[in-house]
Motif scaffolding. Sequence first.
Motif, PDB file in Angstrom:
ATOM      1  N   ALA A 191       0.828  -1.211   0.000  1.00 23.74           N
ATOM      2  CA  ALA A 191       0.000   0.000   0.000  1.00 23.74           C
ATOM      3  C   ALA A 191       0.862   1.261   0.000  1.00 23.74           C
ATOM      4  CB  ALA A 191      -0.934  -0.002   1.204  1.00 23.74           C
ATOM      5  N   LEU A 192       1.931   1.265   0.781  1.00 22.58           N
ATOM      6  CA  LEU A 192       2.795   2.442   0.828  1.00 22.58           C
ATOM      7  C   LEU A 192       3.492   2.665  -0.510  1.00 22.58           C
ATOM      8  CD1 LEU A 192       4.405   2.187   4.388  1.00 22.58           C
ATOM      9  CD2 LEU A 192       2.718   3.851   3.595  1.00 22.58           C
ATOM     10  N   GLU A 193       3.933   1.593  -1.141  1.00 21.61           N
ATOM     11  CA  GLU A 193       4.569   1.737  -2.452  1.00 21.61           C
ATOM     12  C   GLU A 193       3.594   2.334  -3.463  1.00 21.61           C
ATOM     13  OE1 GLU A 193       7.977  -1.760  -2.384  1.00 21.61           O
ATOM     14  OE2 GLU A 193       5.983  -2.238  -3.156  1.00 21.61           O
ATOM     15  N   GLN A 194       2.364   1.859  -3.441  1.00 17.48           N
ATOM     16  CA  GLN A 194       1.346   2.352  -4.369  1.00 17.48           C
ATOM     17  C   GLN A 194       0.986   3.808  -4.054  1.00 17.48           C
ATOM     18  OE1 GLN A 194      -2.355   0.239  -4.138  1.00 17.48           O
ATOM     19  NE2 GLN A 194      -3.142   1.074  -6.045  1.00 17.48           N
ATOM     20  N   ARG A 195       0.792   4.110  -2.788  1.00 24.52           N
ATOM     21  CA  ARG A 195       0.313   5.441  -2.403  1.00 24.52           C
ATOM     22  C   ARG A 195       1.412   6.509  -2.473  1.00 24.52           C
ATOM     23  NH1 ARG A 195      -3.735   3.796   2.682  1.00 24.52           N
ATOM     24  NH2 ARG A 195      -4.839   2.158   1.522  1.00 24.52           N
ATOM     25  N   ALA A 196       2.676   6.085  -2.419  1.00 16.65           N
ATOM     26  CA  ALA A 196       3.784   7.044  -2.482  1.00 16.65           C
ATOM     27  C   ALA A 196       4.140   7.418  -3.919  1.00 16.65           C
ATOM     28  CB  ALA A 196       5.006   6.484  -1.773  1.00 16.65           C
ATOM     29  N   ALA A 197       3.561   6.716  -4.885  1.00 12.58           N
ATOM     30  CA  ALA A 197       3.826   7.040  -6.294  1.00 12.58           C
ATOM     31  C   ALA A 197       3.378   8.478  -6.562  1.00 12.58           C
ATOM     32  CB  ALA A 197       3.079   6.070  -7.206  1.00 12.58           C
ATOM     33  N   GLY A 198       4.236   9.244  -7.228  1.00 18.63           N
ATOM     34  CA  GLY A 198       3.915  10.644  -7.482  1.00 18.63           C
ATOM     35  C   GLY A 198       4.525  11.589  -6.471  1.00 18.63           C
ATOM     36  N   PHE A 199       5.044  11.058  -5.361  1.00 19.55           N
ATOM     37  CA  PHE A 199       5.752  11.870  -4.375  1.00 19.55           C
ATOM     38  C   PHE A 199       7.256  11.652  -4.541  1.00 19.55           C
ATOM     39  CE2 PHE A 199       1.565  11.313  -2.495  1.00 19.55           C
ATOM     40  CZ  PHE A 199       1.292  12.554  -1.940  1.00 19.55           C
ATOM     41  N   ASP A 200       8.034  12.646  -4.189  1.00 23.07           N
ATOM     42  CA  ASP A 200       9.488  12.532  -4.274  1.00 23.07           C
ATOM     43  C   ASP A 200       9.996  11.810  -3.029  1.00 23.07           C
ATOM     44  OD1 ASP A 200      12.144  12.742  -4.801  1.00 23.07           O
ATOM     45  OD2 ASP A 200      12.244  14.941  -4.777  1.00 23.07           O
ATOM     46  N   THR A 201       9.795  10.518  -3.031  1.00 24.18           N
ATOM     47  CA  THR A 201      10.207   9.683  -1.900  1.00 24.18           C
ATOM     48  C   THR A 201      10.471   8.274  -2.384  1.00 24.18           C
ATOM     49  OG1 THR A 201       9.582   8.918   0.327  1.00 24.18           O
ATOM     50  CG2 THR A 201       7.828   9.012  -1.289  1.00 24.18           C
ATOM     51  N   ALA A 202      11.309   7.564  -1.652  1.00 22.55           N
ATOM     52  CA  ALA A 202      11.585   6.158  -1.937  1.00 22.55           C
ATOM     53  C   ALA A 202      11.083   5.323  -0.769  1.00 22.55           C
ATOM     54  CB  ALA A 202      13.084   5.938  -2.128  1.00 22.55           C
ATOM     55  N   VAL A 203      10.428   4.204  -1.097  1.00 20.83           N
ATOM     56  CA  VAL A 203       9.923   3.280  -0.084  1.00 20.83           C
ATOM     57  C   VAL A 203      10.829   2.054  -0.081  1.00 20.83           C
ATOM     58  CG1 VAL A 203       7.964   1.885   0.667  1.00 20.83           C
ATOM     59  CG2 VAL A 203       7.561   4.094  -0.443  1.00 20.83           C
ATOM     60  N   ARG A 204      11.371   1.715   1.092  1.00 15.38           N
ATOM     61  CA  ARG A 204      12.325   0.608   1.179  1.00 15.38           C
ATOM     62  C   ARG A 204      11.848  -0.434   2.180  1.00 15.38           C
ATOM     63  NH1 ARG A 204      16.796   3.414   2.732  1.00 15.38           N
ATOM     64  NH2 ARG A 204      16.724   2.743   4.917  1.00 15.38           N
ATOM     65  N   ASP A 205      11.867  -1.674   1.755  1.00 22.29           N
ATOM     66  CA  ASP A 205      11.523  -2.796   2.637  1.00 22.29           C
ATOM     67  C   ASP A 205      12.740  -3.099   3.508  1.00 22.29           C
ATOM     68  OD1 ASP A 205      10.782  -5.142   3.864  1.00 22.29           O
ATOM     69  OD2 ASP A 205      10.437  -6.269   2.012  1.00 22.29           O
ATOM     70  N   ASP A 206      12.662  -2.786   4.791  1.00 21.51           N
ATOM     71  CA  ASP A 206      13.787  -2.991   5.705  1.00 21.51           C
ATOM     72  C   ASP A 206      13.552  -4.135   6.683  1.00 21.51           C
ATOM     73  OD1 ASP A 206      15.661  -1.234   4.764  1.00 21.51           O
ATOM     74  OD2 ASP A 206      15.159   0.400   6.133  1.00 21.51           O
ATOM     75  N   ARG A 207      12.645  -5.052   6.327  1.00 22.11           N
ATOM     76  CA  ARG A 207      12.337  -6.132   7.261  1.00 22.11           C
ATOM     77  C   ARG A 207      13.545  -7.022   7.546  1.00 22.11           C
ATOM     78  NH1 ARG A 207       6.972  -8.502   4.592  1.00 22.11           N
ATOM     79  NH2 ARG A 207       8.024  -7.709   2.722  1.00 22.11           N
ATOM     80  N   GLU A 208      14.452  -7.167   6.568  1.00 20.73           N
ATOM     81  CA  GLU A 208      15.635  -8.002   6.770  1.00 20.73           C
ATOM     82  C   GLU A 208      16.771  -7.219   7.423  1.00 20.73           C
ATOM     83  OE1 GLU A 208      15.641 -11.143   6.238  1.00 20.73           O
ATOM     84  OE2 GLU A 208      13.789 -11.377   5.099  1.00 20.73           O
ATOM     85  N   ALA A 209      16.616  -5.900   7.542  1.00 20.63           N
ATOM     86  CA  ALA A 209      17.708  -5.050   8.033  1.00 20.63           C
ATOM     87  C   ALA A 209      17.746  -4.949   9.548  1.00 20.63           C
ATOM     88  CB  ALA A 209      17.582  -3.655   7.423  1.00 20.63           C
TER      89      ALA A 209
END
Length: 375
Positions: free
Chosen positions: A129-147
Amino acid sequence: MTDAPTAPRRTALDALHRALGATMTDFAGWDMPLRYGSERDEHNAVRTRAGLFDLSHMGEITLTGPQAGQALDHALVGHLSALAVGRARYTMICDAEGGILDDLIVYRLGDEEFMVVANASNAQVVLDALEQRAAGFDTAVRDDREAYALIAVQGPESPGILKSLTDADLDNLKYYAGLPGTVAGVPALIARTGYTGEDGFELFVAPGDAERLWQALTEAGAPVGLIPCGLSCRDTLRLEAGMPLYGHELTTSTTPFDAGLGRVVKFEKDGDFVGREPLRAAAARAESEPPRKLVGLIASGRRVPRAGYPVVGPDGAVIGEVTSGAPSPTLGKPIAIAYVDAEHAKPGTEGVTVDIRGTREPYEVVALPFYRRER
């Protein structure tokens, strides 16, 4: 031909849990410690001393960039762009109809960096949902579950335990705030949040550092009675503290206003956000026609109510439903959280029972939470 079942994921502390003799369980696709010994002893340790939890199943998602805050304002119901660096906020992500997809904690790590922490069972849904909803904004969404591995120390002795292992300024670390620091030589994000009703800290660290940190906390906490704790006592602790659990008190069929948590919805923020109009309608409904309310129920007898059991009014009509129930070690009685009709939600309402397998057991209606620590 059917697909073979997927093996549960294991945290960086899995071998340590097994060496401690933990009873393991599959929780949201993860193999997690349910208990190490007595659930009651673990619960009471957190209430009176301190408990140590592995929460590495939680889902961390990072947003970076000049419009990370605006993207979160659009994607979530809260006003996250107004969050100060170093602070955290409880919020929710809703679907287009206003139903709750998950409840979240968002940390602002920098001017252009936020970390969203989702429940394990919903982490992929939230990420998508965040990846979809952040489209069009100057931001990157990163999956950090393994980090990250996530270790929590909770209970009245937790500040002293942590102070012995870090020079971070814990005295000035407010509730729902976080700061970078070093704990037992391990780089960590130190957050003062929790899900137990007690003071405590959650430590986000690299998975490779998790075992070292766990052992250091265990040794530092041993003189004051810290013990490892599993998911079972975490549930009874949050239940006593009146904290909602996704899939029980919160679902896609409930809005924040249905759950009595309408305060997290910030209509005053700039721009549109997902679910705004349905949530505005839900807010109006809650004002004019109060929906079922979340209440506490305390048993007169010994039988424990479970999720889904009907709550029955004085005239024998069903007035609600239990969402969570368990024996309360602190109160010494079974307790439950339930949604009930507004007219039966007042504390002290008489004649309320829970239908437990065909027998109506008497319960006292009380305001939540059941337990509140002394500040």
